[in-house]
Design an enzyme around this catalytic site. Structure first.
Site, short mmCIF file in Angstrom:
data_model
loop_
_atom_site.label_atom_id
_atom_site.label_comp_id
_atom_site.label_asym_id
_atom_site.label_seq_id
_atom_site.Cartn_x
_atom_site.Cartn_y
_atom_site.Cartn_z
CG ASP A 94 -1.86 1.15 1.26
OD1 ASP A 94 -2.94 1.02 0.65
OD2 ASP A 94 -1.55 2.19 1.88
CE1 TYR A 117 0.62 7.73 2.99
CE2 TYR A 117 0.86 5.53 2.06
CZ TYR A 117 0.12 6.46 2.76
OH TYR A 117 -1.13 6.12 3.20
CE LYS A 152 -3.71 4.64 0.54
NZ LYS A 152 -2.27 4.41 0.74
CG HIS A 172 -4.48 9.63 0.47
ND1 HIS A 172 -3.13 9.60 0.29
CD2 HIS A 172 -4.67 9.10 1.70
CE1 HIS A 172 -2.53 9.09 1.35
NE2 HIS A 172 -3.45 8.78 2.23
#
Length: 321
Positions: free
Chosen positions: A51, A56, A86, A119
């Site tokens: 994921d 990130y 996302k 997201h």
């Protein structure tokens, strides 16, 4: 437990199977070499579901880890993996969805995602990724336009399935009223101290899979961690010879949800997979159902303290029931 074949899959409404346990890839601040090494460790241990998200900054190291895993013969091809990414709020605009997924695919060095998620149920002015989100930058979300662009990504084969993250039942209602392709997944915070029963029942009725993030109580503004300090979970863990983490993960599994759990420690990565060959008793499940609930991670947690919301009401961007 240690081979990926033993990780069962949940069949999504898109028809695709999603491994019930995945590795969360976020690390703040991001350290690419450390991240890549941890993802390789996870593949060795047996993880086949990862994921990630543009926010990130883990897409590139994950892409490199996948390439290396293929080179080393740890996996035969990219097709053995399930990869989720996302769309962050600054790209939550109809015209930016396609460029965003294409950028994620470049970072991951892959031709498709298995799952692409919105997201957050909010949109901010286009610009660099920022966290926390500046209140003044929050703008109304064109949910219809963004979802049509998400559907276009699936129709073009850039992702096998599409979904959302941090959507409440209210927001899901709005989405289902306009969607041609329903969301396959809603990824939300869920663990024994935040059980989300209302949302879980709603998603089950609508055929939407749930992925639980923060399954061990992390990523919240609650201190101390409510999962690891739960006396109920500690007693069950001691009685079964398991860790509190394993009890929490097993409980989620028995709720019929997919789990994304993060650890960069190889031993804990293994422990987090050792949850399939035993189960909780009815009495243990009943005790867990009585754990006091601690609401965490409201939208306020994401927003800067300064500034004000000028063009949206906070109820329109709430991420918890």
């Amino acid at each position: 437990m240690g081979t990926s074949e033993k990780i069962p899959k949940l069949r999504l409404n898109s028809g695709h199977g999603m491994p019930l346990v995945g590795m969360g890839t976020a690390e703040f601040p991001p350290v690419p070499e450390k991240m890549k090494s941890a993802y390789l460790d996870a593949i060795v241990v047996g993880y086949r579901h990862f994921d990630t998200a543009s926010l990130y900054k883990s897409e590139e190291p994950l892409g490199e880890a996948i390439q290396e895993a293929i080179k080393l013969g740890l996996i035969g091809s990219r097709h053995e993996l399930f990869v989720t990414s996302k769309l962050w709020c600054n790209e939550n605009h109809p015209e930016m969805v396609l460029p965003s997924i294409k950028n994620s695919l470049r970072n991951l060095k892959t031709e498709y995602l298995d799952l692409f998620l919105i997201h957050m149920p909010m949109s901010v002015k286009p610009g660099p990724h920022s966290f926390p989100i500046k209140r003044d930058d929050v703008v109304p979300l064109n949910l219809k336009g963004v979802w049509e662009a998400m559907e276009d990504c699936q129709n073009q084969g850039l992702t096998k399935a599409i979904g959302v993250s941090n959507f409440t039942t209210k927001k899901l209602e709005q989405l289902l009223a306009l969607a041609k392709i329903p969301p396959a997944v809603n990824q939300v915070k869920m663990n024994p101290t935040w059980q989300q029963q209302k949302l879980k029942e709603y998603c089950a009725r609508k055929g939407i899979g749930i992925t639980a993030y923060s399954p061990l109580g992390g990523q919240s503004n609650l201190s101390p961690n409510p999962v690891f300090t739960s006396e109920v979970l500690k007693k069950i863990a001691d009685a079964k010879g398991k860790t509190v983490a394993q009890i929490s993960l097993r409980w989620l599994l028995e709720q019929g949800v997919i789990i994304v759990v993060k650890s960069f420690n190889k031993e804990r990565l293994q422990q987090n997979l050792d949850i399939f060959e035993w189960e909780l008793t009815d009495e243990e499940r009943q005790k867990i159902s009585t754990i006091p609930q601690k609401k965490a991670g409201t939208v306020e947690f994401l927003l800067s303290k300064e500034g004000s919301l000028n063009s949206v009401d906070i109820s329109d961007i709430e991420i918890t029931e």
